[in-house]
Design a protein around this motif. Structure first.
Motif, PDB file in Angstrom:
ATOM      1  N   ARG A  27       0.828  -1.208   0.000  1.00  0.00           N
ATOM      2  CA  ARG A  27       0.000   0.000   0.000  1.00  0.00           C
ATOM      3  C   ARG A  27       0.865   1.263   0.000  1.00  0.00           C
ATOM      4  O   ARG A  27       0.596   2.220  -0.731  1.00  0.00           O
ATOM      5  CB  ARG A  27      -0.931  -0.008   1.219  1.00  0.00           C
TER       6      ARG A  27
ATOM      7  N   ASP B 295       2.492   1.893  -3.379  1.00  0.00           N
ATOM      8  CA  ASP B 295       1.495   2.419  -4.309  1.00  0.00           C
ATOM      9  C   ASP B 295       1.233   3.907  -4.050  1.00  0.00           C
ATOM     10  O   ASP B 295       1.210   4.715  -4.986  1.00  0.00           O
ATOM     11  CB  ASP B 295       0.198   1.619  -4.174  1.00  0.00           C
TER      12      ASP B 295
ATOM     13  N   LYS C 116       2.412   7.132  -6.557  1.00  0.00           N
ATOM     14  CA  LYS C 116       1.438   8.085  -7.085  1.00  0.00           C
ATOM     15  C   LYS C 116       1.837   9.520  -6.756  1.00  0.00           C
ATOM     16  O   LYS C 116       1.682  10.429  -7.580  1.00  0.00           O
ATOM     17  CB  LYS C 116       0.048   7.770  -6.549  1.00  0.00           C
TER      18      LYS C 116
END
Length: 302
Positions: free
Chosen positions: A13, A16, A20
């Motif tokens: 998580r 990710d 971004k």
């Protein structure tokens, strides 16, 4: 060397989220700090939909309406966000008892509990669960050798739902309001004597709701032996920003600067820790003196 540590959900998580941020622009210190408060569990994202799809229509001892509501609450966790207001109790109980049910069909109960907590076995079970759900395989692990016929995912999820409903009925309740995550998922600072008779309450602080779960970056892991209260988690919020004039360090812990129960600094940092707002660390004598409450001078004997 030679063994694995925790399951990879939190790291996945965070990778990710960080990627971004990098794709958009250079992340700020505050944006990186905010990642510590992320309550999304990719484990829940992977499994909530599967468990909901294989939910039974009926369970012995419960009305069909209660079963449907329980399964609907599991489906509501498909985005994986364990906020205090999410209906995370049914998923959390079902996921735990699904893993236990599968492993208990193959090994003794004590080893099954260990396998559920281990990373290699838990992740392997998720892989075969996804493959079976997709129709790619019929995994041998979903066939209880002690019973005739093959249970498959439907059978083991039904077994898990029954056990999860039993626990929910005993410890939480069977209405939607009882399944709100913050209701059982509470935290207090407990000393070693907190369970002592008569005086134990003197070593336990006030209890408060906490978001997050063990597989989310905000890793407040539920204790399955204490009605989903917070068992352990990330006790420190910290970020250090390197600057030309020195480091800018902000930190806060989940309790306070005192270990004495009854002291005003026992858990006074907890409210700031809970919302992810650390305070600036004093790095020079001058900075310390500006906020000093008192001091103790240790002088050599004359």
């Amino acid at each position: 060397v030679g063994f694995e540590e925790v399951k990879p959900w939190r790291a996945m998580r965070l990778v990710d989220r960080v990627q971004k941020l990098i794709d958009e622009k250079k992340p700020t210190a505050d944006e990186l700090l905010a990642l510590q408060q992320d309550t999304v569990s990719l484990e829940t994202v992977e499994l909530a939909g599967i468990l909901a799809d294989h939910c039974p229509k009926s369970v012995d001892g419960y009305s069909d309406e209660d079963v449907a509501a329980f399964c609907k609450a599991i489906a509501s966790m498909k985005k994986g966000d364990h906020t205090v207001d999410s209906l995370a109790v049914p998923f959390t109980l079902t996921n735990r008892h699904f893993q236990l049910a599968v492993f208990e069909a193959m090994v003794d109960d004590e080893l099954a509990n260990d396998l559920t907590d281990d990373s290699w076995s838990g992740m392997a079970l998720i892989d075969v669960t996804k493959a079976e759900h997709a129709g790619d395989v019929k995994a041998a692990i979903f066939d209880d050798p002690r019973r005739p016929g093959r249970e498959g995912l439907d059978g083991f999820v039904a077994r898990a739902i029954k056990r999860a409903l039993d626990v929910a009925a005993k410890d939480h309740g069977l209405s939607e309001g009882d399944w709100r995550w913050g209701r059982p998922h509470t935290m207090s600072v407990r000393g070693a004597l907190a369970d002592a008779p008569v005086v134990g309450f003197l070593f336990d602080t006030w209890s408060h709701e906490e978001s997050g779960t063990g597989s989310a970056p905000r890793a407040e892991h539920p204790h399955f032996g204490r009605q989903l209260k917070v068992r352990h988690g990330a006790g420190l919020r910290l970020i250090a920003e390197m600057k030309e004039d020195g480091a800018d360090v902000r930190m806060i812990n989940d309790s306070g600067n005192s270990g004495h129960f009854g002291h005003r600094h026992l858990d006074d940092q907890n409210p700031l820790w809970s919302v992810g707002t650390p305070v600036r660390l004093q790095l020079s004598k001058k900075q310390v003196e500006e906020v000093l409450e008192g001091s103790l001078d240790l002088l050599p004997k004359k």
